[in-house]
Design a protein around this motif. Sequence first.
Motif, PDB file in Angstrom:
ATOM      1  N   PRO A  62       0.836  -1.217   0.000  1.00  0.00           N
ATOM      2  CA  PRO A  62       0.000   0.000   0.000  1.00  0.00           C
ATOM      3  C   PRO A  62       0.867   1.262   0.000  1.00  0.00           C
ATOM      4  O   PRO A  62       0.510   2.264  -0.624  1.00  0.00           O
ATOM      5  N   GLU A  63       2.032   1.193   0.658  1.00  0.00           N
ATOM      6  CA  GLU A  63       2.926   2.355   0.706  1.00  0.00           C
ATOM      7  C   GLU A  63       3.381   2.756  -0.700  1.00  0.00           C
ATOM      8  O   GLU A  63       3.529   3.938  -1.011  1.00  0.00           O
ATOM      9  N   ALA A  64       3.606   1.743  -1.545  1.00  0.00           N
ATOM     10  CA  ALA A  64       4.082   2.017  -2.901  1.00  0.00           C
ATOM     11  C   ALA A  64       2.967   2.648  -3.737  1.00  0.00           C
ATOM     12  O   ALA A  64       3.215   3.527  -4.565  1.00  0.00           O
ATOM     13  N   ILE A  65       1.751   2.190  -3.523  1.00  0.00           N
ATOM     14  CA  ILE A  65       0.611   2.721  -4.276  1.00  0.00           C
ATOM     15  C   ILE A  65       0.344   4.182  -3.898  1.00  0.00           C
ATOM     16  O   ILE A  65       0.134   5.044  -4.757  1.00  0.00           O
ATOM     17  N   GLU A  66       0.391   4.451  -2.587  1.00  0.00           N
ATOM     18  CA  GLU A  66       0.226   5.834  -2.125  1.00  0.00           C
ATOM     19  C   GLU A  66       1.279   6.740  -2.751  1.00  0.00           C
ATOM     20  O   GLU A  66       0.995   7.828  -3.223  1.00  0.00           O
ATOM     21  N   TYR A  67       2.500   6.242  -2.697  1.00  0.00           N
ATOM     22  CA  TYR A  67       3.613   7.011  -3.237  1.00  0.00           C
ATOM     23  C   TYR A  67       3.376   7.311  -4.718  1.00  0.00           C
ATOM     24  O   TYR A  67       3.557   8.431  -5.179  1.00  0.00           O
ATOM     25  N   ARG A  68       2.965   6.299  -5.440  1.00  0.00           N
ATOM     26  CA  ARG A  68       2.697   6.434  -6.874  1.00  0.00           C
ATOM     27  C   ARG A  68       1.695   7.549  -7.147  1.00  0.00           C
ATOM     28  O   ARG A  68       1.922   8.421  -7.989  1.00  0.00           O
ATOM     29  N   ASP A  69       0.587   7.519  -6.422  1.00  0.00           N
ATOM     30  CA  ASP A  69      -0.463   8.500  -6.667  1.00  0.00           C
ATOM     31  C   ASP A  69      -0.017   9.913  -6.313  1.00  0.00           C
ATOM     32  O   ASP A  69      -0.324  10.866  -7.016  1.00  0.00           O
ATOM     33  N   ARG A  70       0.724  10.020  -5.231  1.00  0.00           N
ATOM     34  CA  ARG A  70       1.226  11.336  -4.840  1.00  0.00           C
ATOM     35  C   ARG A  70       2.204  11.877  -5.885  1.00  0.00           C
ATOM     36  O   ARG A  70       2.177  13.043  -6.248  1.00  0.00           O
ATOM     37  N   LEU A  71       3.064  10.987  -6.379  1.00  0.00           N
ATOM     38  CA  LEU A  71       4.059  11.393  -7.364  1.00  0.00           C
ATOM     39  C   LEU A  71       3.393  11.904  -8.640  1.00  0.00           C
ATOM     40  O   LEU A  71       3.728  12.974  -9.163  1.00  0.00           O
ATOM     41  N   ALA A  72       2.419  11.128  -9.139  1.00  0.00           N
ATOM     42  CA  ALA A  72       1.736  11.521 -10.378  1.00  0.00           C
ATOM     43  C   ALA A  72       1.080  12.885 -10.198  1.00  0.00           C
ATOM     44  O   ALA A  72       1.116  13.741 -11.085  1.00  0.00           O
ATOM     45  N   GLU A  73       0.510  13.092  -9.029  1.00  0.00           N
ATOM     46  CA  GLU A  73      -0.145  14.347  -8.698  1.00  0.00           C
ATOM     47  C   GLU A  73       0.853  15.508  -8.710  1.00  0.00           C
ATOM     48  O   GLU A  73       0.630  16.543  -9.328  1.00  0.00           O
ATOM     49  N   ARG A  74       1.988  15.303  -8.038  1.00  0.00           N
ATOM     50  CA  ARG A  74       2.995  16.355  -7.980  1.00  0.00           C
ATOM     51  C   ARG A  74       3.525  16.689  -9.378  1.00  0.00           C
ATOM     52  O   ARG A  74       3.744  17.841  -9.721  1.00  0.00           O
TER      53      ARG A  74
END
Lengths: 302, 425
Positions: free
Chosen positions: A70-82
């Motif tokens: 789940p940590e990787a998925i959260e990171y992914r979504d935040r990154l795409a957003e940024r």
Amino acid sequence: MNKYYLDYLDQLEAEAIHIMREVAGQFQKPALLFSGGKDSITLVRLAEKAFRPGKFPFPLVHIDTGHNFPEAIEYRDRLAERLGEKLIVRNVEDTIKKQNLSEPTGRYASRNGLQTYTLLETIEEFGFDACIGGARRDEEKARAKERIFSVRDEFGQWDPKRQRPELWNIYNGHINLGENVRAFPISNWTELDVWNYIKREQIELPNIYFTHERECLVRDGKLMAWSNFIHKDPEEELVTRKVRFRTVGDMTCTAAVESVAYDIDSVIAEILDSKISERGATRIDDKLSETAMEDRKKGGYF
Amino acid sequence: MDILRFITAGSVDDGKSTLIGRLLYDTKQIYIDQLEAIESSGRVNEDGEVDLSLLTDGLKAEREQGITIDVAYKYFNTGRRKFIIADAPGHIQYTRNMVTGASNSNLAIILVDARKGVQEQTRRHSIISSLLGIPRLVICINKMDLVGFDQNVYNQIVEDYKQFAQKLRVKEITFIPVSALKGDNIVSQSTEMDWYNGPSLLDHLEQVPVSSDFNLENARYPVQYVIRPHTHEHHDYRGYAGKVISGIYRKGDEICVLPSGAKSTIKSLELGGEALEEAFAPMSVVMQLETDIDISRGDVIVKTDEDLEVSKEFEALVCWMNNKPLKPGAKLILRHNSTESRAVVRKIQYKVDINTLDNNEDVDQVELNDICRVFIKTATPLLLDRYDKNRANGGFILIDETSYSTVGAGMVASISHESELNYMI
Ligand SMILES: Nc1nc2c(ncn2[C@@H]2O[C@H](COP(=O)(O)OP(=O)(O)O)[C@@H](O)[C@H]2O)c(=O)[nH]1
């Protein structure tokens, strides 16, 4: 020292940027395969260097096994957003339903093999002609001969005999209809190079790369993150340890290493000390046969 | 820390794989699990030592045949340098692999079996290294343990090699007596050969100059991609993304775009959003110009202080890499950095005998693994340099128009600027 001297990380960076721009220049519909792991996170930083202040000439594509941290998925979504870049997610779950595939069962059950189907489906859906990936030649023997531009047929297959000779910094991206290319900008980087680059660039990583307490299953002498996705034999033991991950992939086949490394410097120190290679430490699936990786590559996996 | 890229070559069984295995092993780049994998495959030599050559043997097909058939890349580093090894197999028919591995190398290690001395393959590998512009050769005279670490054997081989090497165009040749199997003079100095005072192989690899291999004289900037954000903030931004393949560019430099000939001045150089005062080879950067001129991928930005011309006709050495022979009149796609053009091989002038470096003029077609001098004409004008003057801008590849495979590697040998003959393609 010579004023016109470029440090090795700058040289590797310059080469990777050059490769990404060749992909952008030579293909109609490229994509960047993003796994949430440190190698693809590095690719994203390189893409920023290659194309800012413009937009990326490709979307990020994530093939989600449904068994990710789940940590990787959260990171992914935040990154795409940024980044403000397009993120395409396709789920192995859907492919299983659509193509009526049977899920592997048993002790080593993993959806890793099924990822290939979803990837090929996604390539077809969007008509991608080039996929940028974060594979490195130091990861495994079969990868040592991989090209930077690697041609795949319609089935995603890799034929060692059909590989094109690759000379100087000239990349041949011509393909026939239905074929596509996998491009590997960080081919010449080692695990340590990636860590040193992440350090230099102060890139934030998902926190599972650093030490944390976790309940793990002990299997074949390795520590697997305990989750509902793993099948547990009655005699297998659950333990709680201080661990981190060296690669971040599917939870069913990525093992943790015991570690107290809490930041990049201490991770680098541990790697320098360690006597076990990255793939050996963390991939259960490569253990199954000595040529496992090669067989999977031929089948269209990276 | 910088990077040294080198290639290893030698005839089959000269000990190339063992040498690489030894370098990796002694610099602690071999991991326990890799050793275990090798041990579990059950291959040990007579002395019961693990077969280090297995570390570099590649794919399954090759392992089954017991030979390496393709260039494999290996990595190691010491505190001083990162090393990239291109491991090219030594079989007669694999000139193409050696050429491929050599194209990016700063140095070549050529193995000679001390019992056999200089062989045809030794000459061939040296000649290919020289033709591909590798500035430095290291001749490792291996298996010294099998000749009793005898200085006379070594001296004789060095003499023989020097005789032959007069023909080569390389900057530096270094000779080192080694035993890859036992580790003598690989990482540390041998205790068996007091008569040798030079460096060990690794010492040499750590010290040999590499930054001087980049050409900083002739500024060449092939444009790969044009960055146009079209955002509010960067409304008029137009950045030319590319790599300085040779030379140096500074803010304020007068530049010229080829082939159009349009002139302008460098307004900014940047990397990752940070402005740079100058950019030099091999940096990848973004360049902005003072004036709006029409520039697209494939154009080359040069400096006006060099009076440069594009051309459509030139002579080149070509290594042919396809099973189907090359014949005069062949039409191909030529890719030179980020530029592509249709091209025709107008004439085959001679074939290079890669065992002797003699020219063979009696040739009407070129076979796989042949190296020949040809006359090429392109549809698009190109900015070329002679390969021996500027390696970064003198190499090109030839691509088959239907299969799209890479069928040839070329090195520009001479350029005709005013075309006396007005052939149409
Ligand atoms: N005695 C001795 N044997 C060696 C030495 N180097 C390699 N060999 C042996 O020579 C054989 C061929 O070596 P290998 O590395 O596979 O050769 P390659 O074909 O050039 O890669 C193997 O049996 C090695 O153990 C050396 O320095 N001394």
